[in-house]
Design a protein around this motif. Structure first.
Motif, PDB file in Angstrom:
ATOM      1  N   ILE A   1       0.833  -1.206   0.000  1.00 13.61           N
ATOM      2  CA  ILE A   1       0.000   0.000   0.000  1.00 13.61           C
ATOM      3  C   ILE A   1       0.867   1.255   0.000  1.00 13.61           C
ATOM      4  N   ALA A   2       2.049   1.174   0.562  1.00 13.14           N
ATOM      5  CA  ALA A   2       2.977   2.298   0.520  1.00 13.14           C
ATOM      6  C   ALA A   2       3.838   2.279  -0.740  1.00 13.14           C
ATOM      7  N   VAL A   3       4.330   1.115  -1.124  1.00 14.16           N
ATOM      8  CA  VAL A   3       5.324   1.013  -2.196  1.00 14.16           C
ATOM      9  C   VAL A   3       4.754   1.339  -3.576  1.00 14.16           C
ATOM     10  N   VAL A   4       3.566   0.870  -3.893  1.00 12.73           N
ATOM     11  CA  VAL A   4       3.022   1.114  -5.242  1.00 12.73           C
ATOM     12  C   VAL A   4       2.833   2.608  -5.489  1.00 12.73           C
ATOM     13  N   PRO A   5       2.198   3.362  -4.584  1.00 11.44           N
ATOM     14  CA  PRO A   5       2.123   4.798  -4.844  1.00 11.44           C
ATOM     15  C   PRO A   5       3.499   5.467  -4.918  1.00 11.44           C
ATOM     16  N   LEU A   6       4.434   5.017  -4.096  1.00 10.89           N
ATOM     17  CA  LEU A   6       5.782   5.587  -4.161  1.00 10.89           C
ATOM     18  C   LEU A   6       6.435   5.280  -5.499  1.00 10.89           C
ATOM     19  N   ALA A   7       6.168   4.099  -6.046  1.00 11.45           N
ATOM     20  CA  ALA A   7       6.702   3.752  -7.367  1.00 11.45           C
ATOM     21  C   ALA A   7       6.151   4.677  -8.433  1.00 11.45           C
ATOM     22  N   LEU A   8       4.970   5.226  -8.185  1.00 12.50           N
ATOM     23  CA  LEU A   8       4.333   6.134  -9.137  1.00 12.50           C
ATOM     24  C   LEU A   8       4.555   7.603  -8.774  1.00 12.50           C
TER      25      LEU A   8
ATOM     26  N   LEU B   1       3.777   9.151  -5.910  1.00 12.54           N
ATOM     27  CA  LEU B   1       2.597   9.672  -5.223  1.00 12.54           C
ATOM     28  C   LEU B   1       2.724   9.478  -3.704  1.00 12.54           C
ATOM     29  N   PRO B   2       3.637  10.211  -3.062  1.00 16.78           N
ATOM     30  CA  PRO B   2       3.882   9.985  -1.634  1.00 16.78           C
ATOM     31  C   PRO B   2       2.689  10.321  -0.742  1.00 16.78           C
ATOM     32  N   LEU B   3       1.882  11.306  -1.094  1.00 12.33           N
ATOM     33  CA  LEU B   3       0.728  11.636  -0.261  1.00 12.33           C
ATOM     34  C   LEU B   3      -0.321  10.528  -0.290  1.00 12.33           C
ATOM     35  N   ILE B   4      -0.477   9.888  -1.431  1.00 12.56           N
ATOM     36  CA  ILE B   4      -1.396   8.749  -1.525  1.00 12.56           C
ATOM     37  C   ILE B   4      -0.849   7.582  -0.712  1.00 12.56           C
ATOM     38  N   ALA B   5       0.462   7.388  -0.756  1.00 12.19           N
ATOM     39  CA  ALA B   5       1.079   6.337   0.069  1.00 12.19           C
ATOM     40  C   ALA B   5       0.792   6.597   1.544  1.00 12.19           C
ATOM     41  N   LEU B   6       0.957   7.827   1.987  1.00 14.49           N
ATOM     42  CA  LEU B   6       0.724   8.178   3.384  1.00 14.49           C
ATOM     43  C   LEU B   6      -0.750   8.030   3.757  1.00 14.49           C
ATOM     44  N   LEU B   7      -1.640   8.574   2.945  1.00 13.33           N
ATOM     45  CA  LEU B   7      -3.075   8.521   3.235  1.00 13.33           C
ATOM     46  C   LEU B   7      -3.562   7.083   3.376  1.00 13.33           C
ATOM     47  N   PHE B   8      -3.232   6.236   2.398  1.00 14.07           N
ATOM     48  CA  PHE B   8      -3.733   4.868   2.446  1.00 14.07           C
ATOM     49  C   PHE B   8      -3.001   4.006   3.472  1.00 14.07           C
ATOM     50  N   THR B   9      -1.781   4.356   3.808  1.00  7.66           N
ATOM     51  CA  THR B   9      -1.089   3.663   4.892  1.00  7.66           C
ATOM     52  C   THR B   9      -1.812   3.928   6.209  1.00  7.66           C
ATOM     53  N   LEU B  10      -2.220   5.167   6.432  1.00  5.25           N
ATOM     54  CA  LEU B  10      -2.944   5.507   7.660  1.00  5.25           C
ATOM     55  C   LEU B  10      -4.322   4.845   7.697  1.00  5.25           C
ATOM     56  N   LEU B  11      -5.044   4.894   6.576  1.00  3.55           N
ATOM     57  CA  LEU B  11      -6.359   4.243   6.512  1.00  3.55           C
ATOM     58  C   LEU B  11      -6.233   2.735   6.716  1.00  3.55           C
ATOM     59  N   ASN B  12      -5.227   2.146   6.088  1.00  3.33           N
ATOM     60  CA  ASN B  12      -5.008   0.709   6.229  1.00  3.33           C
ATOM     61  C   ASN B  12      -4.655   0.350   7.668  1.00  3.33           C
ATOM     62  N   ALA B  13      -3.881   1.190   8.334  1.00  8.35           N
ATOM     63  CA  ALA B  13      -3.527   0.929   9.736  1.00  8.35           C
ATOM     64  C   ALA B  13      -4.790   0.881  10.597  1.00  8.35           C
ATOM     65  N   ALA B  14      -5.737   1.771  10.333  1.00  6.55           N
ATOM     66  CA  ALA B  14      -6.986   1.778  11.103  1.00  6.55           C
ATOM     67  C   ALA B  14      -7.782   0.496  10.862  1.00  6.55           C
ATOM     68  N   VAL B  15      -7.872   0.077   9.611  1.00  5.98           N
ATOM     69  CA  VAL B  15      -8.616  -1.146   9.284  1.00  5.98           C
ATOM     70  C   VAL B  15      -7.891  -2.377   9.849  1.00  5.98           C
ATOM     71  N   LEU B  16      -6.585  -2.398   9.721  1.00 12.49           N
ATOM     72  CA  LEU B  16      -5.833  -3.547  10.246  1.00 12.49           C
ATOM     73  C   LEU B  16      -5.902  -3.644  11.766  1.00 12.49           C
ATOM     74  N   ALA B  17      -6.044  -2.524  12.445  1.00  8.97           N
ATOM     75  CA  ALA B  17      -6.197  -2.579  13.900  1.00  8.97           C
ATOM     76  C   ALA B  17      -7.447  -3.371  14.264  1.00  8.97           C
ATOM     77  N   ILE B  18      -8.508  -3.167  13.513  1.00  5.78           N
ATOM     78  CA  ILE B  18      -9.745  -3.927  13.722  1.00  5.78           C
ATOM     79  C   ILE B  18      -9.538  -5.382  13.321  1.00  5.78           C
ATOM     80  N   ARG B  19      -8.970  -5.574  12.149  1.00  9.99           N
ATOM     81  CA  ARG B  19      -8.818  -6.913  11.562  1.00  9.99           C
ATOM     82  C   ARG B  19      -7.919  -7.812  12.418  1.00  9.99           C
ATOM     83  N   ILE B  20      -6.766  -7.325  12.785  1.00 13.74           N
ATOM     84  CA  ILE B  20      -5.811  -8.153  13.526  1.00 13.74           C
ATOM     85  C   ILE B  20      -6.352  -8.491  14.916  1.00 13.74           C
ATOM     86  N   ARG B  21      -7.015  -7.529  15.544  1.00  9.20           N
ATOM     87  CA  ARG B  21      -7.620  -7.801  16.851  1.00  9.20           C
ATOM     88  C   ARG B  21      -8.667  -8.915  16.727  1.00  9.20           C
TER      89      ARG B  21
END
Length: 163
Positions: free
Chosen positions: A124-131, A133-153
């Motif tokens: 989720i971070a690497v693909v936008p960085l490859a393109l 798009l660092p802000l998209i990498a940051l935004l979706f990394t943060l959103l993914n962290a929120a979802v993964l907090a629910i998922r992993i728990r």
């Protein structure tokens, strides 16, 4: 690598669709063997997040040059993906499916508790960085962290048997 973005994005889309087909097949087989799905309520959030990520990459990244270094990192991550899929075999799925069987402790699971989530976090971070798009990498990394907090728990609770 100016013309590589459509190839990278096309690969990503085909890969994700193939994984959904594989996951659906594996889920059905596991349920037939007596497994059960746990905590399905957050699954639409995961689908929404990944769909939005890909749509955002298509919108902003389709005509961007691809940075070779980040592309190499993405390619290396695909080795981890193959290792995870090969290790889990028919037990790999996109949902939390609990089977009355010992947890997989081979392959990357010897080194990481959740290697698939580690892989997804990186992608989720690497693909936008490859393109470029660092802000998209940051935004979706943060959103993914929120979802993964629910998922992993939810997954850890299910694997401990206290669902």
């Amino acid at each position: 690598m100016e013309t590589a973005a459509p190839w990278l994005l096309g690969f990503l889309i085909v890969q994700r669709l193939a994984e959904l087909i594989l996951a659906r097949r594996n889920t059905a087989r596991l349920l037939e063997r007596g497994a059960r799905e746990v905590a399905p309520g957050h699954y639409p959030l995961i689908v929404l997040l990944h769909s939005a990520w890909i749509a955002t990459l298509l919108w902003f990244g389709h005509d961007q040059p691809v940075h070779p270094g980040w592309l190499a990192v993405f390619a290396a991550l695909q080795g981890l993906r193959v290792w995870i899929l090969a290790t889990l075999g028919e037990r790999w799925t996109t949902r939390i499916i609990v089977l009355d069987a010992p947890l997989v402790a081979a392959g990357p699971f010897r080194y990481l508790r959740h290697p698939n989530y580690t892989l997804v976090v990186a992608e989720i971070a690497v693909v936008p960085l490859a393109l470029g798009l660092p802000l998209i990498a940051l935004l979706f990394t943060l959103l993914n962290a929120a979802v993964l907090a629910i998922r992993i728990r939810a997954e850890d609770r299910a694997l401990r048997g206290s669902t």
